[in-house]
Structures are given as structure tokens and as C-alpha cells.
Design a protein around this motif. Structure first.
Motif, PDB file in Angstrom:
ATOM      1  N   ILE A  52     -35.360  -5.403 -26.549  1.00  0.00           N
ATOM      2  CA  ILE A  52     -35.348  -4.877 -25.481  1.00  0.00           C
ATOM      3  C   ILE A  52     -33.858  -4.520 -25.038  1.00  0.00           C
ATOM      4  N   MET A  53     -32.915  -5.637 -24.777  1.00  0.00           N
ATOM      5  CA  MET A  53     -31.593  -5.684 -24.605  1.00  0.00           C
ATOM      6  C   MET A  53     -30.876  -4.677 -25.569  1.00  0.00           C
ATOM      7  N   GLU A  57     -28.853  -1.210 -24.074  1.00  0.00           N
ATOM      8  CA  GLU A  57     -27.610  -1.192 -24.250  1.00  0.00           C
ATOM      9  C   GLU A  57     -27.346   0.194 -24.953  1.00  0.00           C
ATOM     10  N   LYS A  58     -28.023   0.729 -25.799  1.00  0.00           N
ATOM     11  CA  LYS A  58     -27.957   2.113 -26.523  1.00  0.00           C
ATOM     12  C   LYS A  58     -28.199   3.326 -25.506  1.00  0.00           C
ATOM     13  N   ASN A  63     -24.814  -3.214 -19.880  1.00  0.00           N
ATOM     14  CA  ASN A  63     -23.623  -3.426 -20.763  1.00  0.00           C
ATOM     15  C   ASN A  63     -23.609  -4.981 -20.977  1.00  0.00           C
ATOM     16  N   ALA A  64     -23.150  -5.347 -22.177  1.00  0.00           N
ATOM     17  CA  ALA A  64     -23.080  -6.605 -22.501  1.00  0.00           C
ATOM     18  C   ALA A  64     -21.472  -7.109 -22.651  1.00  0.00           C
ATOM     19  N   GLY A  84     -28.273   2.542 -15.077  1.00  0.00           N
ATOM     20  CA  GLY A  84     -29.598   1.666 -15.427  1.00  0.00           C
ATOM     21  C   GLY A  84     -30.054   1.439 -13.751  1.00  0.00           C
ATOM     22  N   GLN A  85     -29.258   1.485 -12.811  1.00  0.00           N
ATOM     23  CA  GLN A  85     -29.810   1.354 -11.414  1.00  0.00           C
ATOM     24  C   GLN A  85     -30.540   2.630 -11.028  1.00  0.00           C
ATOM     25  N   GLN A  86     -29.994   3.760 -11.508  1.00  0.00           N
ATOM     26  CA  GLN A  86     -30.977   4.893 -11.236  1.00  0.00           C
ATOM     27  C   GLN A  86     -32.206   5.019 -11.896  1.00  0.00           C
TER      28      GLN A  86
END
Length: 111
Positions: A52-53, A57-58, A63-64, A84-86
Motif C-alpha cells: 500500500i505504501m 508513493e507511486k 513521500n518516504a 495526498g491531502q486532497q
């Protein structure tokens, strides 16, 4: 009673994004937060979380980066992006709509 696997899978992205929206975190902590939030009904394993992570990320939703834990050990941290927030806002609205539809169909006394 454990939640059905399809519900766990469908909720994984919004849960991860919501956790990261509260602050940067790392894999084991995300797994522990999900377990706590679900009162033990969702018990994710590494094998479920990391795909999932990588997918998030893709899609540039997270971000990592490598950081150091309090013990000095290297640890991979994740943070939510603006995109991601949106996405989290959109997913949350969709879950609310679904919940409202279910509430309307069966009534609150049954849910």
C-alpha cells in the motif's frame, strides 16, 4: 469479530492517509495505530502495509525519507503530500456519502 477483508482493503488508503495527515510516521507505528483505532479488529501485517505504501508513493500521495529513531536506529518515515491531502478529503467525502446512504436505508437503530 474481525472486519471482512474487502472492508479492510477498501479502507486502507484513507486510513493511511488520515494517519499521516496527523504527522509523519513509520510502518510499525502505522500498523499499531490501525490496531488501536479499530480496537484490535484490524490487525495489519507488514506484508499488507508496504505494498500500500509503495502504491501511494507511486501516486505521489506520500513521500518516504530515512530518519533516525530515538534509539539511533535508521527508520523509513512517510509523510503525506498536498495531493495526498486532497485525495484524503475526497475519500472522506465518499465514505460519508456511503455512510449516509446506508443510514437512510436501514436507519440508525440498525447500524
Amino acid at each position: 469479530m474481525d472486519l471482512p477483508k474487502d472492508m479492510v482493503a477498501a479502507s486502507a488508503t484513507p486510513l493511511v492517509l488520515a494517519i499521516l495527515n496527523k504527522g509523519d510516521s513509520y510502518g510499525y507505528d502505522i500498523i499499531a495505530q490501525v490496531k488501536d483505532l479499530s480496537n484490535g479488529e484490524m490487525q495489519w501485517a507488514d506484508g499488507m502495509l508496504y505494498p500500500i505504501m509503495h502504491r501511494l508513493e507511486k501516486k505521489a500521495l506520500i513521500n518516504a525519507y530515512w530518519g533516525q529513531s530515538a534509539t539511533g536506529r535508521k527508520r523509513k518515515y512517510y509523510q503525506i503530500t498536498q495531493e495526498g491531502q486532497q485525495t484524503l478529503i475526497s475519500l472522506t467525502q465518499n465514505w460519508r456519502k456511503l455512510n449516509d446512504m446506508l443510514q437512510g436505508l436501514v436507519g440508525e437503530e440498525h447500524v
